[in-house]
Write an enzyme that holds these catalytic residues in place. Structure first.
Site, PDB file in Angstrom:
ATOM      1  N   GLY A  43       0.756  -1.100  -0.268  1.00 30.55           N
ATOM      2  CA  GLY A  43       0.556   0.159  -0.604  1.00 30.55           C
ATOM      3  C   GLY A  43       1.073   1.603   0.531  1.00 30.55           C
ATOM      4  N   GLU A  99       4.165   4.497   5.706  1.00 29.67           N
ATOM      5  CA  GLU A  99       2.714   3.832   5.875  1.00 29.67           C
ATOM      6  C   GLU A  99       1.743   4.432   5.297  1.00 29.67           C
ATOM      7  OE1 GLU A  99       0.955   1.253   5.955  1.00 29.67           O
ATOM      8  OE2 GLU A  99       1.839  -0.412   7.712  1.00 29.67           O
ATOM      9  N   ASP A 100       1.034   3.884   4.468  1.00 30.18           N
ATOM     10  CA  ASP A 100      -0.522   4.413   3.778  1.00 30.18           C
ATOM     11  C   ASP A 100      -1.457   4.869   4.598  1.00 30.18           C
ATOM     12  OD1 ASP A 100      -1.110   1.560   4.178  1.00 30.18           O
ATOM     13  OD2 ASP A 100      -1.363   1.291   2.844  1.00 30.18           O
ATOM     14  N   ASP A 103      -4.641   1.133  10.881  1.00 31.38           N
ATOM     15  CA  ASP A 103      -6.417   1.328  10.956  1.00 31.38           C
ATOM     16  C   ASP A 103      -6.480   0.950  12.217  1.00 31.38           C
ATOM     17  OD1 ASP A 103      -8.968   0.580  10.179  1.00 31.38           O
ATOM     18  OD2 ASP A 103      -8.294  -1.564   9.414  1.00 31.38           O
ATOM     19  N   THR A 104      -6.139  -0.306  12.553  1.00 28.25           N
ATOM     20  CA  THR A 104      -6.603  -1.076  14.032  1.00 28.25           C
ATOM     21  C   THR A 104      -5.052  -0.663  14.599  1.00 28.25           C
ATOM     22  OG1 THR A 104      -5.479  -3.484  13.614  1.00 28.25           O
ATOM     23  CG2 THR A 104      -8.297  -2.803  13.331  1.00 28.25           C
ATOM     24  N   GLY A 105      -3.982  -0.744  13.830  1.00 31.54           N
ATOM     25  CA  GLY A 105      -2.671   0.231  14.245  1.00 31.54           C
ATOM     26  C   GLY A 105      -1.963  -1.561  14.253  1.00 31.54           C
ATOM     27  N   THR A 107      -0.235  -4.035  12.494  1.00 35.45           N
ATOM     28  CA  THR A 107       0.584  -3.493  11.037  1.00 35.45           C
ATOM     29  C   THR A 107       1.379  -2.496  11.338  1.00 35.45           C
ATOM     30  OG1 THR A 107      -1.164  -4.013   9.357  1.00 35.45           O
ATOM     31  CG2 THR A 107       1.586  -3.176   9.152  1.00 35.45           C
ATOM     32  N   LYS A 131      -6.818   6.275  10.356  1.00 34.05           N
ATOM     33  CA  LYS A 131      -8.670   5.734  10.752  1.00 34.05           C
ATOM     34  C   LYS A 131      -8.525   5.442  12.151  1.00 34.05           C
ATOM     35  CE  LYS A 131     -10.565   2.957   7.567  1.00 34.05           C
ATOM     36  NZ  LYS A 131     -10.621   1.867   6.946  1.00 34.05           N
ATOM     37  N   PHE A 152     -14.452   2.195   4.164  1.00 33.16           N
ATOM     38  CA  PHE A 152     -13.357   1.534   3.102  1.00 33.16           C
ATOM     39  C   PHE A 152     -12.276   2.372   2.389  1.00 33.16           C
ATOM     40  CE2 PHE A 152     -10.845  -1.753   0.389  1.00 33.16           C
ATOM     41  CZ  PHE A 152     -10.315  -2.311   1.231  1.00 33.16           C
ATOM     42  N   ASP A 159      -5.841  -0.512  -2.279  1.00 32.72           N
ATOM     43  CA  ASP A 159      -7.251  -1.411  -3.231  1.00 32.72           C
ATOM     44  C   ASP A 159      -8.270  -1.901  -2.362  1.00 32.72           C
ATOM     45  OD1 ASP A 159      -5.491  -2.940  -2.140  1.00 32.72           O
ATOM     46  OD2 ASP A 159      -5.702  -4.351  -2.859  1.00 32.72           O
ATOM     47  N   ARG A 165      -6.033   0.596  -6.957  1.00 30.06           N
ATOM     48  CA  ARG A 165      -4.577   1.437  -6.569  1.00 30.06           C
ATOM     49  C   ARG A 165      -3.797   2.737  -6.876  1.00 30.06           C
ATOM     50  NH1 ARG A 165      -1.717  -1.446  -2.939  1.00 30.06           N
ATOM     51  NH2 ARG A 165      -2.218  -3.812  -2.853  1.00 30.06           N
TER      52      ARG A 165
HETATM   53  P1  5GP Z   1      -4.452  -2.675  11.082  1.00 34.36           P
HETATM   54  O1  5GP Z   1      -2.758  -3.345  10.979  1.00 34.36           O
HETATM   55  O2  5GP Z   1      -3.770  -1.046  11.259  1.00 34.36           O
HETATM   56  O3  5GP Z   1      -5.633  -2.829  10.919  1.00 34.36           O
HETATM   57  O4  5GP Z   1      -3.946  -1.811   8.974  1.00 34.36           O
HETATM   58  C1  5GP Z   1      -3.423  -1.340   7.997  1.00 34.36           C
HETATM   59  C2  5GP Z   1      -3.153  -2.014   7.151  1.00 34.36           C
HETATM   60  O5  5GP Z   1      -4.504  -2.508   6.503  1.00 34.36           O
HETATM   61  C3  5GP Z   1      -3.309  -1.089   5.881  1.00 34.36           C
HETATM   62  O6  5GP Z   1      -1.555  -1.046   5.756  1.00 34.36           O
HETATM   63  C4  5GP Z   1      -4.024  -1.490   4.684  1.00 34.36           C
HETATM   64  O7  5GP Z   1      -2.976  -1.940   4.123  1.00 34.36           O
HETATM   65  C5  5GP Z   1      -4.672  -1.724   5.706  1.00 34.36           C
HETATM   66  N1  5GP Z   1      -6.005  -1.120   5.407  1.00 34.36           N
HETATM   67  C6  5GP Z   1      -6.293  -0.091   6.685  1.00 34.36           C
HETATM   68  N2  5GP Z   1      -7.429  -0.034   6.325  1.00 34.36           N
HETATM   69  C7  5GP Z   1      -7.214   0.025   4.766  1.00 34.36           C
HETATM   70  C8  5GP Z   1      -8.766   0.528   4.307  1.00 34.36           C
HETATM   71  O8  5GP Z   1      -9.369   1.645   4.559  1.00 34.36           O
HETATM   72  N3  5GP Z   1      -8.791   0.440   2.296  1.00 34.36           N
HETATM   73  C9  5GP Z   1      -7.620  -0.540   2.471  1.00 34.36           C
HETATM   74  N4  5GP Z   1      -7.277  -0.215   0.678  1.00 34.36           N
HETATM   75  N5  5GP Z   1      -6.829  -1.109   3.255  1.00 34.36           N
HETATM   76  C10 5GP Z   1      -6.135  -0.600   4.353  1.00 34.36           C
HETATM   77 MG    MG Z   2       0.210  -0.531   4.552  1.00 34.69          MG
END
Ligand code: 5GP
Ligand code: MG
Length: 177
Positions: A43, A99-100, A103-105, A107, A131, A152, A159, A165
């Site tokens: 991403g 990081e792009d 979301d939950t944190g 990653t 987010k 989303f 993507d 993307r």
């Molecule tokens: P986390 O581990 O913080 O929940 O999520 C991180 C990864 O989930 C991001 O790096 C991304 O790749 C993917 N992700 C989270 N939210 C979105 C979203 O709204 N759209 C897309 N396409 N990917 C997301």
């Molecule tokens: Mg990512």
């Protein structure tokens, strides 16, 4: 059959201004530190490409490929898979994780732990989209582009099952039922 609609959240111009601001902040903090910008694939690649070209100092780049999504999913699975790990040492380096979206944190938390075991001089996080309402793991975001709503998102590197993307703006994907 369900159809999708894309609603614009940020135009390419909005994103360009945010990237320029983030680059100013990073330039100010890392001048003379030869930072290692570590992109989390896939991403990040569009953001990373724009960010490094807006930076104005010696720096190096590296990528790790992590995945928490299976194909066709719009929810993180919560387990992270290292698809491609670090190929150069980070010991003693000033690392900026790029990081792009956070979301939950999960990653970013995983990435920070993964890095710390390798003894960098410092680790900071630069995320274009935050987010924050969905956060489950508390993670520091040192450089943040935008706060985004809980929907989303696609475009600018993000993507949906490999689609959208390459779109230059950021969109909220809405499902018409
Ligand atoms: P986390 O581990 O913080 O929940 O999520 C991180 C990864 O989930 C991001 O790096 C991304 O790749 C993917 N992700 C989270 N939210 C979105 C979203 O709204 N759209 C897309 N396409 N990917 C997301
Ligand atoms: Mg990512």
């Amino acid at each position: 059959m369900s159809e999708y609609r894309l609603e614009v959240l940020f135009t390419p111009g909005d994103i360009e201004s945010a990237v320029a601001r983030l680059a100013r902040e990073i330039n100010r903090d890392y001048r003379d530190k030869n930072p290692l910008l570590l992109g989390v694939l896939k991403g990040c690649f569009v953001f990373m490409a724009d960010l490094v070209r807006a930076l104005d100092m010696p720096l190096e780049t590296e990528f790790v490929s992590l995945s928490s999504y299976g194909p066709g999913r719009t929810q993180s699975t919560g387990t992270i898979e290292v698809i491609q790990g670090l190929r150069k040492p980070v010991r003693g380096r000033h690392v900026v994780v790029v990081e792009d979206i956070v979301d939950t944190g999960t990653t970013v938390d995983f990435t920070i732990r993964y890095l710390r075991r390798r003894r960098p001089a410092s680790v900071r996080v630069c995320a274009l989209f935050d987010k924050s309402s969905r956060r489950r793991v508390d993670v520091p975001i040192d450089y943040r582009g935008f706060k985004v709503p809980d929907c989303f998102l696609v475009g600018y590197g993000l993507d949906y099952d490999e689609r959208f993307r390459y779109f230059p703006g950021l969109y909220c994907l809405k499902k018409d039922v």
